[in-house]
Structures are given as C-alpha cells and as structure tokens.
Design a protein around this motif. Structure first.
Motif, PDB file in Angstrom:
ATOM      1  N   LEU A 196       0.795  -1.230   0.000  1.00 16.58           N
ATOM      2  CA  LEU A 196       0.000   0.000   0.000  1.00 16.58           C
ATOM      3  C   LEU A 196       0.825   1.277   0.000  1.00 16.58           C
ATOM      4  O   LEU A 196       0.267   2.361  -0.199  1.00 16.58           O
ATOM      5  N   SER A 197       2.119   1.184   0.227  1.00 20.98           N
ATOM      6  CA  SER A 197       2.941   2.400   0.249  1.00 20.98           C
ATOM      7  C   SER A 197       4.279   2.140  -0.418  1.00 20.98           C
ATOM      8  O   SER A 197       4.719   0.993  -0.555  1.00 20.98           O
ATOM      9  N   GLN A 198       4.938   3.208  -0.815  1.00 16.69           N
ATOM     10  CA  GLN A 198       6.230   3.100  -1.484  1.00 16.69           C
ATOM     11  C   GLN A 198       7.269   2.452  -0.573  1.00 16.69           C
ATOM     12  O   GLN A 198       8.155   1.719  -1.041  1.00 16.69           O
ATOM     13  N   GLN A 199       7.124   2.663   0.732  1.00 15.06           N
ATOM     14  CA  GLN A 199       8.093   2.127   1.683  1.00 15.06           C
ATOM     15  C   GLN A 199       8.025   0.601   1.777  1.00 15.06           C
ATOM     16  O   GLN A 199       8.964  -0.037   2.270  1.00 15.06           O
ATOM     17  N   ASP A 200       6.921   0.014   1.311  1.00 18.01           N
ATOM     18  CA  ASP A 200       6.795  -1.443   1.361  1.00 18.01           C
ATOM     19  C   ASP A 200       7.666  -2.143   0.317  1.00 18.01           C
ATOM     20  O   ASP A 200       7.910  -3.345   0.422  1.00 18.01           O
ATOM     21  N   TRP A 201       8.115  -1.406  -0.692  1.00 12.31           N
ATOM     22  CA  TRP A 201       8.934  -2.009  -1.739  1.00 12.31           C
ATOM     23  C   TRP A 201      10.396  -1.977  -1.314  1.00 12.31           C
ATOM     24  O   TRP A 201      10.994  -0.921  -1.154  1.00 12.31           O
ATOM     25  N   GLN A 202      10.989  -3.174  -1.143  1.00  9.39           N
ATOM     26  CA  GLN A 202      12.383  -3.302  -0.726  1.00  9.39           C
ATOM     27  C   GLN A 202      13.282  -3.786  -1.862  1.00  9.39           C
ATOM     28  O   GLN A 202      14.494  -3.857  -1.698  1.00  9.39           O
ATOM     29  N   ALA A 203      12.712  -4.117  -2.998  1.00  7.29           N
ATOM     30  CA  ALA A 203      13.480  -4.686  -4.103  1.00  7.29           C
ATOM     31  C   ALA A 203      14.165  -3.597  -4.933  1.00  7.29           C
ATOM     32  O   ALA A 203      13.896  -2.399  -4.774  1.00  7.29           O
ATOM     33  N   TYR A 245       5.532 -10.249  -5.426  1.00  9.11           N
ATOM     34  CA  TYR A 245       5.008  -9.013  -6.011  1.00  9.11           C
ATOM     35  C   TYR A 245       5.970  -8.616  -7.130  1.00  9.11           C
ATOM     36  O   TYR A 245       7.132  -8.316  -6.866  1.00  9.11           O
ATOM     37  N   VAL A 246       5.491  -8.649  -8.359  1.00  6.46           N
ATOM     38  CA  VAL A 246       6.373  -8.461  -9.515  1.00  6.46           C
ATOM     39  C   VAL A 246       5.856  -7.303 -10.365  1.00  6.46           C
ATOM     40  O   VAL A 246       4.704  -7.300 -10.811  1.00  6.46           O
ATOM     41  N   GLY A 247       6.714  -6.323 -10.580  1.00  3.85           N
ATOM     42  CA  GLY A 247       6.412  -5.214 -11.470  1.00  3.85           C
ATOM     43  C   GLY A 247       7.444  -5.152 -12.573  1.00  3.85           C
ATOM     44  O   GLY A 247       8.629  -5.430 -12.331  1.00  3.85           O
TER      45      GLY A 247
END
Length: 299
Positions: A196-203, A245-247
């Motif tokens: 739900l937030s940008q901070q959740d993405w660690q990759a 979670y793949v973008g």
C-alpha cells in the motif's frame, strides 16, 4: 392443494431477534393447465398460520425439499478471493438464491451482517476481529465499502499491507407475503492486501544491462530481447505463506521451480512507464518445497 412434504426448520423465519419459535416448511404440489408445479409455505408452529414463500412451475417437491436461502458469489472489488488488493477501502458484494435455484422471485433482502477476521479459525468461531457490521438494515448487495462496516460502533480495524482478510455474510429477506427469512452464514471467502505504500517495496530494478548506458524507461536502448533471470535459494522449512510481487516495464513470465506461477498471460497491463508502473501479486506457497528452489523470470 396436496401437501406432500413437511420439513421442520428452526429459526428459518426469524420475525424478531428474540423469536425462538419453530416453523414448518410445507411443500405442496398442484397442476395448472396440465403442468405440475410446487408451492412452498412457511407455517408458524405456534399460530398455525401459513404464508406463501415460494412458487415454481414445472417442478416436483423433491427438487425443493432441501432448498434453503443461500448467500453466494462473495466478491471483493468484483473478484472472487482476490490477492494483492491495493485499495485501502475495498468494496464487497454477494448474491442470494435458494439452493438449487438460479434466481429468487418475490423475495428481497432487508438486512445483512458481515464478519471479517484475520484468520480462518476466528471466522469459524464467528469472531470478526477486523470488522463486525452487526445487523444492518439495507437491501444493498454490492459496493459495500469495508470502512462502512463500522456503522456507529467504530469497530473496524484499518487494513495494512499484505494483510489477509477472511469474511462471510448472512442476510435477512422478506417475501411478497411479508414473512422474514434468515439465511445461514455464507461459505467463507477471503482477500489479501497488496503493498500500500512506497516504503513497502524493498526490491531493486533488475534486467537492464549496463552497456546500454541509460536508466530512462522511455529510451529505446532499454528494449532488450527477452532477458532470462534466475536465482536459486534454499528453504529449511515448509513455507507457510509465500507471495511474489512483480512489477515490470513490459510483459513478464514468472517461474517457480520450472513451472509458470500463473496461467495469466501478458502481465502486467501496459501503462506510461514514466508515470505509472503496475505490479502483479502471486501466491506461490504451493509451488515451493523444502530444500533447493529456483525462481526465474522472462522479461
């Protein structure tokens, strides 16, 4: 009218929250213009007063002896058991029907109750630790927002990234004769929250070769011929829950231990990459095993 089946139902017709009377469901047969049919009556066991509940032409009593009011097709954001919902206030919906029937005639919903729990066990015990709407008098069956389940009780917990939500519904209906019917709880359904937030993405971004000398997603030099990426890893224990979670800037195929993680093709949808990049959520728990594993992706 020839009554050919009688079923005893406790609290099937629940006229008030404190009503503990028992009711009979009578199934009667008839013939109209040579065509057989059935009529279902509810009879108050105390007063003996019958009321027409349901009629079906070209049928026999054996088809409705076990018919009950069902809540089906539970949906979150129009999807069945979706994963990776990234809407903070998702909307819920469902359908109602009689068992064995596709539609109801002369029956409408008057109220509903929704339970949302953080685990299957809590939901089985009828504990909505995330939300409990209580009995809401409404005919709505769609676009019921999660936050609206609080009502005046303020008993809804906020949703967080990667949270799993298990939920079920029961409804009250009224027939054209004025009788109220309470359903059993629906079969459980679920949805999970995405990131739900940008901070959740660690990759970090991978796949772009340094020789291209560009990091601009709109630069033509970034278009490489379907690079294949692979990494091995080891699990000491069986995975309880594993989510990918793949973008990507363009389509991709995700593989776990040599098998496609989904039968969906051409993920994710195309966007203007300088403004929006979509991601896809995969539940890969069942594809992992104890010991050596491998994850691969074709861009």
């Amino acid at each position: 009218m020839n009554f050919i089946a009688t079923l005893l139902v406790t609290n099937l017709l629940n006229f008030s929250p404190t009503d503990t009377n028992q009711y009979q469901l009578l199934v009667g047969s008839y013939t109209k213009k040579g065509n057989p049919g059935i009529e279902v009556y509810s009879v108050n066991a105390v007063t003996g007063k019958p009321s027409l509940l349901y009629t079906k032409e070209n049928a026999n009593a054996s088809q409705v002896k076990n018919e009950t009011l069902l809540v089906t097709n539970l949906r979150c954001e129009y999807l069945f058991n979706p994963i990776g919902i990234d809407i903070i206030n998702p909307r819920l919906g469902w359908n109602i029907k009689l068992s064995g029937e596709k539609e109801l005639k002369g029956i409408r919903q008057t109220a509903y109750q929704i339970l949302v729990a953080s685990s299957k066990k809590l939901l089985e015990d009828n504990i909505g630790d995330l939300a409990d709407s209580k009995k809401v008098f409404s005919d709505k069956q769609t676009h019921i927002a999660y936050e609206d389940l609080a009502g005046d009780l303020n008993n809804v917990k906020p949703l967080k990234s990667e949270m799993r939500c298990f939920w079920k519904v029961r409804v009250w209906t009224v027939s054209n004769t004025g009788n109220e019917n309470a359903s059993e709880w629906s079969e459980p359904s679920m949805w999970s929250m995405g990131l739900l937030s940008q901070q959740d993405w660690q990759a970090k971004w991978i796949g772009l070769e340094d020789s291209t000398k560009t990091t601009d997603p709109n630069d033509e030099n970034r278009r490489l011929p379907a690079p294949m990426l692979r990494r091995e890893f080891n699990l000491q224990k069986k995975a309880i829950r594993a989510t990918a979670y793949v973008g990507g800037l363009g389509f991709f195929d995700l593989y776990i231990n040599g098998k496609l993680s989904s039968d969906n093709l051409m993920n994710p949808a195309l966007t203007g990459y300088d403004k929006r990049i979509l991601y896809v959520t995969f539940d890969v728990t069942s594809q992992l095993k104890n010991g050596d594993n491998a994850i691969g992706i074709i861009l």
